[in-house]
Design an enzyme around this catalytic site. Structure first.
Site, mmCIF file in Angstrom:
data_model
loop_
_atom_site.group_PDB
_atom_site.id
_atom_site.type_symbol
_atom_site.label_atom_id
_atom_site.label_comp_id
_atom_site.label_asym_id
_atom_site.label_seq_id
_atom_site.Cartn_x
_atom_site.Cartn_y
_atom_site.Cartn_z
ATOM 1 N N SER A 108 0.789 -1.238 0.000
ATOM 2 C CA SER A 108 0.000 0.000 0.000
ATOM 3 C C SER A 108 0.817 1.282 0.000
ATOM 4 O O SER A 108 0.235 2.365 -0.102
ATOM 5 C CB SER A 108 -0.956 0.011 1.200
ATOM 6 O OG SER A 108 -2.144 -0.679 0.893
ATOM 7 N N LYS A 137 0.201 3.797 -2.729
ATOM 8 C CA LYS A 137 -0.744 4.911 -2.632
ATOM 9 C C LYS A 137 -0.036 6.265 -2.545
ATOM 10 O O LYS A 137 -0.634 7.296 -2.860
ATOM 11 C CB LYS A 137 -1.659 4.713 -1.426
ATOM 12 C CG LYS A 137 -2.599 3.505 -1.538
ATOM 13 C CD LYS A 137 -3.481 3.383 -0.308
ATOM 14 C CE LYS A 137 -4.518 2.280 -0.448
ATOM 15 N NZ LYS A 137 -3.950 0.924 -0.302
ATOM 16 N N SER A 145 -6.079 4.010 4.265
ATOM 17 C CA SER A 145 -5.542 3.048 3.295
ATOM 18 C C SER A 145 -6.647 2.281 2.587
ATOM 19 O O SER A 145 -6.511 1.086 2.317
ATOM 20 C CB SER A 145 -4.570 2.067 3.970
ATOM 21 O OG SER A 145 -3.751 1.419 2.998
#
Length: 427
Positions: free
Chosen positions: A67, A70, A260
């Site tokens: 993640s 991102k 997230s």
């Protein structure tokens, strides 16, 4: 412990403080890096003020970012899209008499919840962060229809904003619904879920349209039959019966980083694709992000992106690239990117770091001094963010691991690495 806002306030004095040395960083980090639970670890530490790499270990090796992908999506979005942009969901008159069309504008945070039940990351919303309301859209639409003497309609929904809504290829888990431009509550089965990996509905657009029809009925307008996908895009000049706007893109970026949420990340990635004149699908979004980061001067050697959320296991980003991205967001030359920093979870306080850096973790002294984006896939754990060192210098760091150790054990070991940066001047 300092409040969450203290991090950026302290960082304001960073450029006046001494810069850590490679030798100092190596000595400070060596004990934490020796933890076997980290498995294979790559690392980069940079001066956030200027982006200068201060220390690294295989820092140019492309690895699975999870993640922390991102961060790339968010920087590209804020660079390409004006920060005050809002995503609009509309209802317009259909081409056939007695028909209306719900037009998806790409806002996955559109909510079907009553206003007093809406939270983001377990916290109440305010005027800046409150999502658009499907109930308000139904109220506007019903008012306009009844004013025209209409109390029965047929409902279609327009998904033409994203021509490519194919499912994710090679995702690590199923924490992502189809990425379509119409959904409510990020397509969660339970809109109040606080899980980092909530269950998602199978048909986000259909579920949103069904909820809208129910809300219209509550306002005195009957929808005949089932809502169906529109056979063609709504006409540009179709009369608007109602519209609601999302929070600004800047606030949406902060939200996607703090929580997230993969669904929101992929929605923002498609906005990047549209702004970058690419098809609004996985490939177009990845292409647009890579191009924009390259235009900003980020070294893209070794970077491979297949999505905007980081679920794809074939993504690759070197730690040195992540710290460069963070340095851009810290730079005085790019104030539009600042929501990347303010959106990062604060150690021990918010988002995906709220339950980390606690008592007994070996990193509790760094609570409130670290903002970082977490990442987790099977066998992969990553952490990339900013930390204020003992001299008040703001540093950017990225720690990326592949290990067979339990995820919680590996995350705690990474947290101790970041805590070492917070406790030393490292000269």
């Amino acid at each position: 412990m300092p409040a969450a806002g203290a991090v950026l306030a302290v960082a304001g004095d960073g450029p006046e403080a001494a810069v850590p040395t490679a030798q100092g960083l190596q000595q400070a980090l060596a004990p934490a890096l020796a933890d076997r639970s980290l498995g294979t670890v790559t690392l980069a530490v940079a001066d956030a003020a200027g982006g200068q790499l201060l220390y690294g270990s295989d820092e140019n090796t492309p690895v699975t970012p999870a993640s922390t992908t991102k961060l790339a999506t968010s920087v590209a979005a804020l660079s390409l899209i004006p920060a005050d942009t809002r995503l609009t969901t509309r209802v317009v008159r259909g081409t056939d008499p007695g028909s209306i069309t719900l037009v998806g504008g790409g806002d996955p945070t559109l909510t079907a919840l009553p206003a007093d039940q809406v939270q983001v990351g377990g916290r109440p919303v305010d005027a800046d962060t409150a999502p658009a309301s499907l109930e308000e859209l139904a109220r506007q639409t019903a008012t306009a229809l009844k004013a025209a003497g209409t109390t029965t309609v047929r409902l279609g929904y327009d998904l033409s904003l994203y021509p490519d809504s194919t499912q994710q290829r090679k995702p690590d888990n199923e924490n992502l619904a189809l990425v379509v431009p119409l959904m409510v509550d990020e397509a969660k089965v339970d809109p109040k879920s606080k899980d980092e990996a909530p269950l998602r509905v199978a048909d986000p657009a259909g579920a949103a349209a069904t909820a809208f029809a129910t809300m219209l009925a509550a306002q005195g307008v009957t929808v005949e039959g089932r809502a169906r996908p529109a056979t063609s895009p709504a006409a540009a000049d179709a009369p608007v019966l109602g519209k609601v706007d999302s929070p600004t893109v800047a606030r949406l970026v902060e939200r996607l980083l703090t929580t997230s949420d993969n669904q929101l990340a992929e929605a923002i990635a498609r906005q990047v694709a549209l702004a970058g004149h690419q098809p609004a699908g996985y490939e177009g979004a990845a292409t647009a992000v890579v191009k924009e980061l390259g235009r900003l001067g980020v070294p893209m050697t070794g970077v491979v992106l297949n999505d905007g959320s980081g679920l794809n296991t074939d993504n690759r980003i070197p730690p040195a690239v992540l710290v460069r991205i963070l340095a851009l967001a810290s730079s005085d030359q790019h104030p539009a990117l600042r929501p990347v920093l303010t959106g990062l979870p604060v150690a021990g306080f918010t988002g995906t770091l709220a339950k980390r850096y606690g008592s007994g973790s070996g990193a509790a002294d760094a609570a409130g001094l670290i903002r970082a984006k977490t990442g987790s896939l099977s066998g992969v754990n990553t952490l990339a963010g900013t930390v204020v060192d003992a001299d008040g210098r703001l540093l950017a760091f990225a720690v990326m691991t592949r290990t067979t150790a339990p995820a919680d054990t590996a995350r705690a070991a990474m947290d101790r690495i970041a805590a070492r940066l917070a406790s030393c001047g490292c000269h």
